[in-house]
Design a protein around this motif. Structure first.
Motif, PDB file in Angstrom:
ATOM      1  N   PHE A   6       0.840  -1.204   0.000  1.00  0.00           N
ATOM      2  CA  PHE A   6       0.000   0.000   0.000  1.00  0.00           C
ATOM      3  C   PHE A   6       0.879   1.260   0.000  1.00  0.00           C
ATOM      4  N   VAL A   7       1.796   1.333   0.951  1.00  0.00           N
ATOM      5  CA  VAL A   7       2.647   2.528   1.083  1.00  0.00           C
ATOM      6  C   VAL A   7       3.491   2.720  -0.180  1.00  0.00           C
ATOM      7  N   THR A   8       4.050   1.629  -0.688  1.00  0.00           N
ATOM      8  CA  THR A   8       4.880   1.723  -1.897  1.00  0.00           C
ATOM      9  C   THR A   8       4.057   2.229  -3.078  1.00  0.00           C
ATOM     10  N   THR A   9       2.866   1.652  -3.252  1.00  0.00           N
ATOM     11  CA  THR A   9       2.012   2.048  -4.383  1.00  0.00           C
ATOM     12  C   THR A   9       1.641   3.520  -4.274  1.00  0.00           C
ATOM     13  N   VAL A  10       1.240   3.938  -3.089  1.00  0.00           N
ATOM     14  CA  VAL A  10       0.810   5.331  -2.893  1.00  0.00           C
ATOM     15  C   VAL A  10       1.971   6.296  -3.141  1.00  0.00           C
ATOM     16  N   GLU A  11       3.125   5.988  -2.551  1.00  0.00           N
ATOM     17  CA  GLU A  11       4.283   6.873  -2.715  1.00  0.00           C
ATOM     18  C   GLU A  11       4.729   6.923  -4.173  1.00  0.00           C
ATOM     19  N   TYR A  12       4.713   5.776  -4.825  1.00  0.00           N
ATOM     20  CA  TYR A  12       5.149   5.704  -6.223  1.00  0.00           C
ATOM     21  C   TYR A  12       4.173   6.477  -7.122  1.00  0.00           C
ATOM     22  N   LEU A  13       2.876   6.225  -6.969  1.00  0.00           N
ATOM     23  CA  LEU A  13       1.891   6.895  -7.840  1.00  0.00           C
ATOM     24  C   LEU A  13       1.890   8.403  -7.608  1.00  0.00           C
ATOM     25  N   ASN A  14       2.115   8.810  -6.358  1.00  0.00           N
ATOM     26  CA  ASN A  14       2.161  10.251  -6.038  1.00  0.00           C
ATOM     27  C   ASN A  14       3.248  10.997  -6.794  1.00  0.00           C
ATOM     28  N   LYS A  15       4.296  10.286  -7.187  1.00  0.00           N
ATOM     29  CA  LYS A  15       5.389  10.930  -7.927  1.00  0.00           C
ATOM     30  C   LYS A  15       4.929  11.317  -9.334  1.00  0.00           C
ATOM     31  N   PHE A  16       3.887  10.647  -9.835  1.00  0.00           N
ATOM     32  CA  PHE A  16       3.425  10.878 -11.211  1.00  0.00           C
ATOM     33  C   PHE A  16       2.156  11.722 -11.254  1.00  0.00           C
ATOM     34  N   ASN A  17       1.298  11.550 -10.258  1.00  0.00           N
ATOM     35  CA  ASN A  17       0.027  12.281 -10.195  1.00  0.00           C
ATOM     36  C   ASN A  17      -0.443  12.225  -8.742  1.00  0.00           C
ATOM     37  N   PRO A  18      -0.606  13.366  -8.077  1.00  0.00           N
ATOM     38  CA  PRO A  18      -0.973  13.304  -6.648  1.00  0.00           C
ATOM     39  C   PRO A  18      -2.325  12.613  -6.445  1.00  0.00           C
ATOM     40  N   LEU A  19      -2.342  11.642  -5.550  1.00  0.00           N
ATOM     41  CA  LEU A  19      -3.600  10.932  -5.254  1.00  0.00           C
ATOM     42  C   LEU A  19      -4.482  11.838  -4.393  1.00  0.00           C
ATOM     43  N   LYS A  20      -5.769  11.885  -4.742  1.00  0.00           N
ATOM     44  CA  LYS A  20      -6.693  12.680  -3.908  1.00  0.00           C
ATOM     45  C   LYS A  20      -6.960  11.934  -2.608  1.00  0.00           C
ATOM     46  N   TYR A  21      -7.075  10.618  -2.685  1.00  0.00           N
ATOM     47  CA  TYR A  21      -7.212   9.802  -1.480  1.00  0.00           C
ATOM     48  C   TYR A  21      -6.727   8.384  -1.774  1.00  0.00           C
ATOM     49  N   ALA A  22      -6.247   7.741  -0.711  1.00  0.00           N
ATOM     50  CA  ALA A  22      -5.760   6.362  -0.823  1.00  0.00           C
ATOM     51  C   ALA A  22      -6.188   5.642   0.448  1.00  0.00           C
ATOM     52  N   ILE A  23      -6.875   4.518   0.286  1.00  0.00           N
ATOM     53  CA  ILE A  23      -7.402   3.809   1.448  1.00  0.00           C
ATOM     54  C   ILE A  23      -6.947   2.359   1.435  1.00  0.00           C
ATOM     55  N   GLY A  24      -6.396   1.944   2.548  1.00  0.00           N
ATOM     56  CA  GLY A  24      -6.028   0.543   2.724  1.00  0.00           C
ATOM     57  C   GLY A  24      -6.986  -0.067   3.724  1.00  0.00           C
ATOM     58  N   ILE A  25      -7.554  -1.238   3.390  1.00  0.00           N
ATOM     59  CA  ILE A  25      -8.468  -1.861   4.348  1.00  0.00           C
ATOM     60  C   ILE A  25      -8.001  -3.273   4.695  1.00  0.00           C
ATOM     61  N   ASP A  26      -8.311  -3.673   5.916  1.00  0.00           N
ATOM     62  CA  ASP A  26      -7.958  -5.025   6.354  1.00  0.00           C
ATOM     63  C   ASP A  26      -8.824  -5.383   7.554  1.00  0.00           C
ATOM     64  N   ILE A  27      -9.003  -6.671   7.734  1.00  0.00           N
ATOM     65  CA  ILE A  27      -9.762  -7.173   8.891  1.00  0.00           C
ATOM     66  C   ILE A  27      -8.896  -7.102  10.160  1.00  0.00           C
ATOM     67  N   ILE A  28      -7.570  -7.030   9.972  1.00  0.00           N
ATOM     68  CA  ILE A  28      -6.618  -6.998  11.094  1.00  0.00           C
ATOM     69  C   ILE A  28      -6.107  -5.557  11.263  1.00  0.00           C
ATOM     70  N   PRO A  29      -5.985  -5.068  12.503  1.00  0.00           N
ATOM     71  CA  PRO A  29      -5.478  -3.704  12.687  1.00  0.00           C
ATOM     72  C   PRO A  29      -4.052  -3.549  12.150  1.00  0.00           C
ATOM     73  N   CYS A  30      -3.725  -2.350  11.680  1.00  0.00           N
ATOM     74  CA  CYS A  30      -2.371  -2.115  11.147  1.00  0.00           C
ATOM     75  C   CYS A  30      -1.847  -0.780  11.686  1.00  0.00           C
ATOM     76  N   LEU A  31      -1.048  -0.867  12.762  1.00  0.00           N
ATOM     77  CA  LEU A  31      -0.571   0.349  13.420  1.00  0.00           C
ATOM     78  C   LEU A  31       0.338   1.181  12.521  1.00  0.00           C
ATOM     79  N   SER A  32       1.118   0.495  11.664  1.00  0.00           N
ATOM     80  CA  SER A  32       2.036   1.247  10.784  1.00  0.00           C
ATOM     81  C   SER A  32       1.272   2.182   9.853  1.00  0.00           C
ATOM     82  N   LEU A  33       0.098   1.758   9.441  1.00  0.00           N
ATOM     83  CA  LEU A  33      -0.659   2.642   8.544  1.00  0.00           C
ATOM     84  C   LEU A  33      -1.227   3.838   9.296  1.00  0.00           C
ATOM     85  N   LEU A  34      -1.474   3.676  10.586  1.00  0.00           N
ATOM     86  CA  LEU A  34      -1.905   4.837  11.373  1.00  0.00           C
ATOM     87  C   LEU A  34      -0.751   5.833  11.463  1.00  0.00           C
TER      88      LEU A  34
END
Ligand SMILES: C[S@@+](CC[C@H](N)C(=O)[O-])C[C@H]1O[C@@H](n2cnc3c(N)ncnc32)[C@H](O)[C@@H]1O
Length: 253
Positions: free
Chosen positions: A112-140
């Motif tokens: 998720f982080v890699t995709t968002v950071e990479y795509l942002n270099k070409f066109n700024p993302l208006k929003y990016a959402i990662g979802i999971d059934i398990i909590p993910c503190l790193s994404l917070l």
């Protein structure tokens, strides 16, 4: 965690394979490796393949990774992808100037982080959402570095998910990479089909997940999409693993 474990057991006995279900913190400082590169460098799949190794790979299911990549496993962003496939996928989707992203099933958050950071270099993302059934503190933590990114803990098989999806008009790109079983994979595809311009599937070439391949074959037969595959394998691995399918609405090309 007990509640999450029992939820997952009912949807996916395959998760027993995972060493542990809780996520491991990822090294968000490695984002600088992407931010520091110019777009000329980032357009070249060979550069991206090396960059993904520097960013770091996951080490769950290590038997699916060739020994030549083991030094990069279990560190950094813990990206759960084959660099030889993910690099070419990223280069192609960047050409489509993606403006919003949803990843269904993020695990430790590395892809998720890699995709968002990479795509942002070409066109700024208006929003990016990662979802999971398990909590993910790193994404917070990542939300603090990148306020356009958001983590949502939700079960894609729940009515809450259906309600949550209604709060978004559209997603330009969706990556489906959660429970690799036919029924759930198809449900997740159907859930986003009308809202998504571009839908990617992970594990279309994985010998262990014939259900994903089946759904992908169905998608390839839908006339609305132009479909591409990123399924290159490593020579020193006996079976076929991972594989990304990309379905782009023809009018989006
Ligand atoms: C293979 S991992 C994702 C890997 C990640 N996309 C990457 O490339 O690093 C699959 C994830 O899907 C999540 N998942 C499985 N079933 C789910 C469901 N019903 N709802 C939400 N997430 C689910 C799991 O918790 C797990 O973290």
């Amino acid at each position: 965690m007990a509640q999450i474990n029992s939820q997952l057991k009912t949807v996916n006995p395959g998760w027993k394979k995972l060493k542990k279900l809780n996520t491991i913190p990822i090294d968000l400082e490695r984002i600088a490796l992407i931010r520091g590169k110019d777009t000329d460098y980032l357009c070249d799949p060979t550069n991206i393949e090396s960059l993904i190794l520097e960013l770091g790979l996951n080490d769950e299911g290590l038997e699916e990774f060739p020994e030549s990549l083991h030094n990069s496993c279990g560190q950094g962003l813990r990206i759960w992808q084959y660099p030889v496939q993910f690099s070419k996928y990223l280069v192609d989707v960047a050409k489509l100037k993606i403006d919003s992203y949803l990843e269904i099933g993020i695990r430790h958050g590395g892809t998720f982080v890699t995709t968002v950071e990479y795509l942002n270099k070409f066109n700024p993302l208006k929003y990016a959402i990662g979802i999971d059934i398990i909590p993910c503190l790193s994404l917070l933590e990542y939300e603090k570095i990148n306020p356009t990114a958001k983590f949502v803990k939700i079960n894609t098989q729940s009515s809450d998910y259906k309600e949550w999806l209604k709060t978004y008009d559209k997603f330009d790109l969706v990556l489906i990479d959660s429970f690799h079983e036919e029924k759930q994979c198809r449900n997740e595809f159907i859930s986003v089909k009308e809202q998504a311009n571009i839908i990617a599937f992970h594990d279309i070439a994985n010998i262990n997940y014939p259900g994903v391949k089946k759904v992908w074959e169905e998608v390839k037969n839908i006339d609305e999409y132009d479909c591409r595959e990123y399924i290159a394998q490593y020579k020193d691995i006996e079976f076929s693993y991972m594989g990304i399918g990309l379905a782009v609405r023809k009018e989006r090309l």
